[in-house]
Motif scaffolding. Structure first.
Motif, short mmCIF file in Angstrom:
data_model
loop_
_atom_site.label_atom_id
_atom_site.label_comp_id
_atom_site.label_asym_id
_atom_site.label_seq_id
_atom_site.Cartn_x
_atom_site.Cartn_y
_atom_site.Cartn_z
N ARG A 92 35.85 54.33 0.66
CA ARG A 92 37.09 54.31 -0.42
C ARG A 92 36.79 55.18 -1.58
O ARG A 92 37.76 55.88 -1.92
CB ARG A 92 37.18 52.68 -0.76
CG ARG A 92 38.15 52.67 -1.72
CD ARG A 92 38.02 51.11 -2.59
NE ARG A 92 37.82 50.18 -1.46
CZ ARG A 92 36.93 49.04 -1.59
NH1 ARG A 92 36.22 48.91 -2.67
NH2 ARG A 92 36.70 48.44 -0.80
N PHE A 96 39.31 58.28 -2.27
CA PHE A 96 40.01 58.48 -3.45
C PHE A 96 39.77 59.71 -4.08
O PHE A 96 40.74 60.39 -4.75
CB PHE A 96 39.77 57.14 -4.35
CG PHE A 96 40.58 57.13 -5.42
CD1 PHE A 96 41.75 56.45 -5.44
CD2 PHE A 96 40.05 57.75 -6.83
CE1 PHE A 96 42.57 56.43 -6.64
CE2 PHE A 96 40.70 57.66 -7.92
CZ PHE A 96 41.99 56.97 -7.82
N SER A 118 47.04 57.47 -9.36
CA SER A 118 46.16 56.41 -9.00
C SER A 118 46.85 55.76 -7.70
O SER A 118 46.01 55.34 -6.75
CB SER A 118 45.72 55.53 -10.22
OG SER A 118 44.98 56.31 -11.00
N GLY A 122 45.32 55.69 -4.14
CA GLY A 122 44.70 54.53 -3.81
C GLY A 122 45.32 54.01 -2.38
O GLY A 122 44.49 53.57 -1.68
N VAL A 186 43.74 48.79 -2.86
CA VAL A 186 43.10 49.99 -3.29
C VAL A 186 43.90 50.47 -4.36
O VAL A 186 43.70 50.90 -5.37
CB VAL A 186 42.46 50.93 -2.18
CG1 VAL A 186 42.04 51.93 -2.98
CG2 VAL A 186 41.50 50.15 -1.37
N PHE A 190 42.80 50.72 -8.39
CA PHE A 190 42.72 51.92 -9.19
C PHE A 190 43.66 52.13 -10.08
O PHE A 190 43.59 52.94 -11.10
CB PHE A 190 42.42 53.19 -8.10
CG PHE A 190 41.18 53.19 -7.44
CD1 PHE A 190 40.22 54.08 -8.14
CD2 PHE A 190 41.05 52.79 -6.31
CE1 PHE A 190 39.01 54.22 -7.41
CE2 PHE A 190 39.89 53.15 -5.59
CZ PHE A 190 38.66 53.65 -6.37
#
Length: 300
Positions: A92, A96, A118, A122, A186, A190
């Motif tokens: 992850r 990212f 983000s 994400g 995610v 983020f």
């Protein structure tokens, strides 16, 4: 102004962030996921049982698990979960940062629109994580956890037993809801993490390039808790699909319809009382450990 007075200090932190090495990012993510597992595994087992069965609450669920298999029942599926949590966290954070670097080099997106950056990174990182790592390991974890309150242990559920029964496809049962859950989770975490971290840093007048562990802990935890509330229905559907016998397995929409018909709309909130504190603690630990391990590796 305060911004102007300190503007000459900005290039160094920005440069440091861009200089993150992929290997360091991968290792820091892996370590954070492993540490997280040690503390949050029991809550995840309780959450899975609450989603599959009609237990009253998390305390009733834990009593049933302990009565059937002792305290060790709370850790059924530990090794698959440890490997999964460590691996998916590593993938992850690496995904990212890789996607963010690509978007920055082409569009300069993190500077022009940090929140949009983000969010997009994400979603991409969550989808990559789910398809590359999370779905097969989550399948093993859920199958083992589903037996936690049944007695007799979960040792019969292994990688080989799933492969013998269903082949490689058996490991990717529930791939769509898992990818949807991870992408939304995610992206939410983020997207929330940076603004919350920056607000806390500004409030406590700290260096934004080096947030304290406490700030990383709370910023990560808040993002984790919010992501749970957003996508718990997806997680309920995923748990049902991945724990179902082969002859009773349905697709995502059919499973959701069956849950609604048999247990009502509140069934999609099942496990929330266990999942919110687990994901708060999980993401608090992961973001805190990630920042600290990455700083340690960067100073070597």
């Amino acid at each position: 102004s305060t911004w102007g007075e300190h503007s000459n200090q900005l290039p160094a932190p920005m440069s440091t962030k861009k200089d993150k090495k992929p290997l360091h990012t991968f290792i820091a993510g892996g370590v954070s996921g492993a540490v997280d597992t040690l503390f949050t595994m029991p809550l995840d087992t309780i959450k899975t049982q609450m989603q599959i069965h009609r237990y009253r609450n998390m305390f009733h669920t834990s009593q049933q698990i302990i009565a059937a298999n002792g305290v060790g029942g709370l850790y059924y599926g530990f090794w698959p979960f440890m490997v999964q949590a460590s691996g998916k966290s590593a993938v992850r954070f690496l995904a990212f940062e890789t996607i963010k670097g690509a978007l920055d080099s082409v569009f300069g997106l993190s500077t022009k629109s940090p929140i949009a950056c983000s969010l997009l990174c994400g979603v991409g990182a969550g989808a990559v994580e789910a398809l590359a790592w999370t779905t097969p390991t989550e399948r093993l974890k859920v199958l083992r956890q589903a037996r936690a309150a049944q007695g007799g242990g979960a040792g019969s559920v292994t990688l080989l037993s799933v492969l013998r029964t269903d082949g490689i496809r058996g490991l990717y049962v529930g791939a769509f809801p898992t990818a949807a859950r991870q992408a939304t989770s995610v992206a939410t975490r983020f997207t929330i993490y940076e603004p919350v971290k920056n607000s806390l840093v500004a409030h406590f007048a700290q260096d934004p390039s080096e947030p304290t562990p406490v700030i990383s802990f709370f910023a990560g935890g808040i993002g984790g808790a919010v992501s749970v509330v957003i996508n718990n229905p997806i997680d309920v559907v995923k748990s049902h699909i991945q724990s179902a016998p082969r002859d009773k397995r349905l697709g995502s929409l059919d499973t959701a319809r069956l849950i609604l018909e048999t247990r009502g709309p509140m069934a999609f909130m099942a496990g929330l009382t266990a999942r919110v504190p687990r994901l708060f603690l999980s993401q608090a630990i992961q973001f805190m450990m990630y920042d600290q391990v990455l700083a340690l590796l960067s100073n070597q």
